[in-house]
Design an enzyme around this catalytic site. Structure first.
Site, PDB file in Angstrom:
ATOM      1  N   ARG A  88      27.209  -7.432 -71.395  1.00  0.00           N
ATOM      2  CA  ARG A  88      26.022  -8.177 -71.816  1.00  0.00           C
ATOM      3  C   ARG A  88      26.327  -9.637 -72.141  1.00  0.00           C
ATOM      4  NH1 ARG A  88      21.382  -5.425 -72.937  1.00  0.00           N
ATOM      5  NH2 ARG A  88      21.496  -3.159 -73.054  1.00  0.00           N
ATOM      6  N   ARG A 127       2.159  -3.396 -69.265  1.00  0.00           N
ATOM      7  CA  ARG A 127       2.458  -1.972 -69.318  1.00  0.00           C
ATOM      8  C   ARG A 127       1.684  -1.292 -70.448  1.00  0.00           C
ATOM      9  NH1 ARG A 127       8.591  -1.329 -68.729  1.00  0.00           N
ATOM     10  NH2 ARG A 127       8.605  -2.278 -70.819  1.00  0.00           N
TER      11      ARG A 127
END
Length: 225
Positions: A88, A127
């Site tokens: 990450r 969403r």
């Protein structure tokens, strides 16, 4: 092939990772699965990770690296793996390089899924999830319910998760740009990055990714010849 998959939130990494891993016959290794598996199996690394999580602290990189390394050394990963959600940041990328070098292997490619920021916001903020069954997912633009705010499957109320609001999405993008995106330049300096557009249907993106990875593999073979 040994691949790292990168891209902003909403790029479809999880979906593409599953398809690519299947097509390439390599395991899909995600950070979330690593943590769940180690914690459920009560491994030493899992216990250590849980102690940090229970205290509300971030799990140190070395613990995450340890979990990833253990998983990459499993028999099904002998011919390669696809890392999703890890590394990450550049520090983790450097640690991963060191771990792979110690094991006598190296990455073959870093697949960068490119999506315009406006599209990321649209994908996530649009969403809607069913309160009765979270597996029922709709989208205001791409797959709207027949009746606004009502699940087509069970009639449950559709809602927007707190981490799907536009404000939250933009904050997640800011974190991505600050922490994760720099690994693309890190790996580009090693000649590993393959960038493709993640716009379009899922199968179109998968086909695009497979073709790009094949070209990368062919180029590496020519360089080694």
């Amino acid at each position: 092939m040994r691949i790292v998959l990168v891209g902003p939130p909403g790029a479809g990494k999880g979906t593409q990772a599953a398809f690519l891993a299947k097509n390439l016959s390599i395991p899909h290794i995600s950070t979330g699965d690593l943590f769940r598996s180690n914690i459920n199996q009560k491994t030493e690394l899992g216990k250590l990770a849980k102690s940090y999580m229970d205290a509300g602290n971030l799990v140190p990189d070395e613990v995450t690296i340890g979990m990833a390394r253990d998983r990459m050394e499993q028999p099904d990963a002998a011919n390669g793996f696809l890392l999703d959600g890890f590394p990450r940041n550049v520090s983790q990328a450097e640690s991963l390089d060191q771990a792979l070098k110690a094991d006598g292997v190296e990455l073959d490619a870093v697949l960068d899924l490119e999506v315009p920021e406006g599209e990321v916001v649209k994908r996530i903020a649009g969403r809607r999830i069913c309160r009765k069954d979270s597996s029922h997912v709709f989208h205001e633009s791409y797959s709207p319910p027949k009746k606004k705010g009502v699940c087509d499957v069970c009639g449950g109320e559709l809602y927007q998760r707190d981490d799907d609001t536009e404000e939250t999405v933009r904050k997640r993008l800011e974190v991505y740009h600050t922490q994760t995106e720099p690994i693309i330049d890190y790996y580009r300096a090693q000649g590993l990055v393959v960038t493709i557009s993640a716009l379009g249907k899922v199968d179109e993106v998968t086909k695009r990714a497979m073709e790009a990875l094949q070209r990368k593999d062919d180029e590496d073979d020519r360089d080694d010849a």
